[in-house]
Design an enzyme around this catalytic site. Structure first.
Site, short mmCIF file in Angstrom:
data_model
loop_
_atom_site.label_atom_id
_atom_site.label_comp_id
_atom_site.label_asym_id
_atom_site.label_seq_id
_atom_site.Cartn_x
_atom_site.Cartn_y
_atom_site.Cartn_z
N GLY A 10 -14.91 -16.62 24.74
CA GLY A 10 -15.91 -15.66 24.30
C GLY A 10 -15.97 -15.50 22.79
O GLY A 10 -15.27 -16.19 22.03
N THR A 11 -16.79 -14.56 22.36
CA THR A 11 -17.00 -14.33 20.92
C THR A 11 -15.71 -13.99 20.20
O THR A 11 -15.48 -14.44 19.06
CB THR A 11 -18.03 -13.21 20.71
N ILE A 12 -14.84 -13.21 20.83
CA ILE A 12 -13.60 -12.80 20.17
C ILE A 12 -12.74 -14.01 19.81
O ILE A 12 -11.97 -13.97 18.85
CB ILE A 12 -12.81 -11.83 21.08
N SER A 14 -14.09 -17.08 19.07
CA SER A 14 -14.99 -18.09 18.52
C SER A 14 -14.86 -18.24 17.01
O SER A 14 -14.61 -17.27 16.30
CB SER A 14 -16.44 -17.74 18.87
#
Length: 321
Positions: A10-12, A14
């Site tokens: 996820g974004t965390i 990335s």
């Protein structure tokens, strides 16, 4: 006090890669921990790199595998809490899947980020710190799966993503958060209303063949007909449980094939009525169709249905008014 950090991507997780147009998941759980030195003051940490994929890639089978791993952590006397980091797109579904599957005492907290680490003021580190504080708090035990974002603590059954980009995206419409992080303290506002019934799902019966449809004005009947051979059909009716008359016969046909129908409302707050309206296409029609009535949004109703089917427990999880 030991907390396990389970990283799924996820974004965390990335970062921007040279030659790429944008960020993609690459960071490990150890990378995430290294960005928040204060975590060591809260708990001893263990890590598990479960996956490293964008949120939208996360599959139902992975949710079941994750829930099983969390059960194993609950049985481990050395583990006091679990924090799962994930992308936000389907986080509410993963968290609710675990909530429906898992009935242990060890706190389980889902979190993530809306801003990746390469952007100004990334929110991942603060969310991770707040989540570890929550998982390490004894009062978090037996509250089911939790979601911690922007210093608010939500029940997985209540929370939903409300904004596509804002860091304050996770909200619990109608009921509000269970608690919050004030400085280094976990403050609880209320108990959660209830937890899903304890089930015993068979992992071999987990399927993604449960359709979910949002009812819209004059919708094409093909959206309903596509579920003719599905394991179940979940649909979000308008208002208090109303559907256009054009989809009544297709729903009857789907139900005639032995496909369970599970209805909810497409409204962000409120539930289905039982006996207010009586016109064709009202909640009275849903009752005649022998629909199960759900109280979650349609994406979480689908998750609840998947777990209930695997436990042969639709009649336990849902009511037929």
């Amino acid at each position: 006090m030991t907390v396990v950090i389970v990283s799924t991507g996820g974004t965390i997780a990335s970062t921007e890669d040279d030659g790429e147009d944008g960020a993609a998941p690459e960071l490990t759980a150890e990378n995430l921990i290294a960005s928040v030195p204060e975590l060591g003051d809260v708990a001893s940490l263990r890590t598990r790199d479960f996956s490293n994929v964008p949120s939208a890639y996360f599959e139902i089978e992975q949710m079941a595998e994750l829930a099983s791993e969390i059960e194993a952590y609950d049985a481990d006397e050395e583990v006091d809490g679990v924090v799962v980091t994930q992308g936000t797109d389907v986080l509410e579904e993963s968290a609710y899947f675990v909530d429906c599957w898992y009935d242990g005492e060890t706190p389980v907290v889902f979190t993530g980020a809306m801003r990746n680490p390469s952007l100004p003021s990334p929110d991942g580190p603060a969310n991770l710190l707040a989540s570890v504080r929550t998982a390490a708090d004894e009062s978090a035990e037996e509250r089911g799966a939790l979601v911690c974002f922007n210093d608010r603590i939500h029940a997985a059954a209540d929370v939903t993503k409300t904004n596509s980009m804002n860091v304050d995206t996770f909200r619990s419409p109608e009921v509000g958060p269970l608690g919050a992080i004030d400085e280094d303290r976990v403050v609880w506002f209320r108990e959660r209303a209830s937890r899903p019934p304890a089930l015993d799902p068979d992992p071999d019966r987990i399927t993604n063949d449960v359709h979910a449809v949002t009812v819209t004005a004059d919708m094409p009947i093909a959206q309903i007909e596509a579920a003719a051979d599905a394991e179940a059909l979940c649909f979000a009716a308008t208002g208090a449980g109303h559907i256009p008359p054009s989809i009544i016969e297709p729903l009857e046909s789907v139900a005639g094939n032995g496909v369970p129908l599970i209805a909810t409302t497409r409204c962000p707050e409120g539930r289905l009525a039982r006996h207010t309206y009586g016109f064709r296409g009202s909640e009275e029609t849903l009752r005649k169709l022998d629909c199960y009535f759900a109280s979650e949004n349609v994406q979480k109703t689908r998750i609840e249905t998947i777990v209930a089917l695997a436990a042969d427990s639709l009649d336990v999880v849902f009511e037929r008014p």
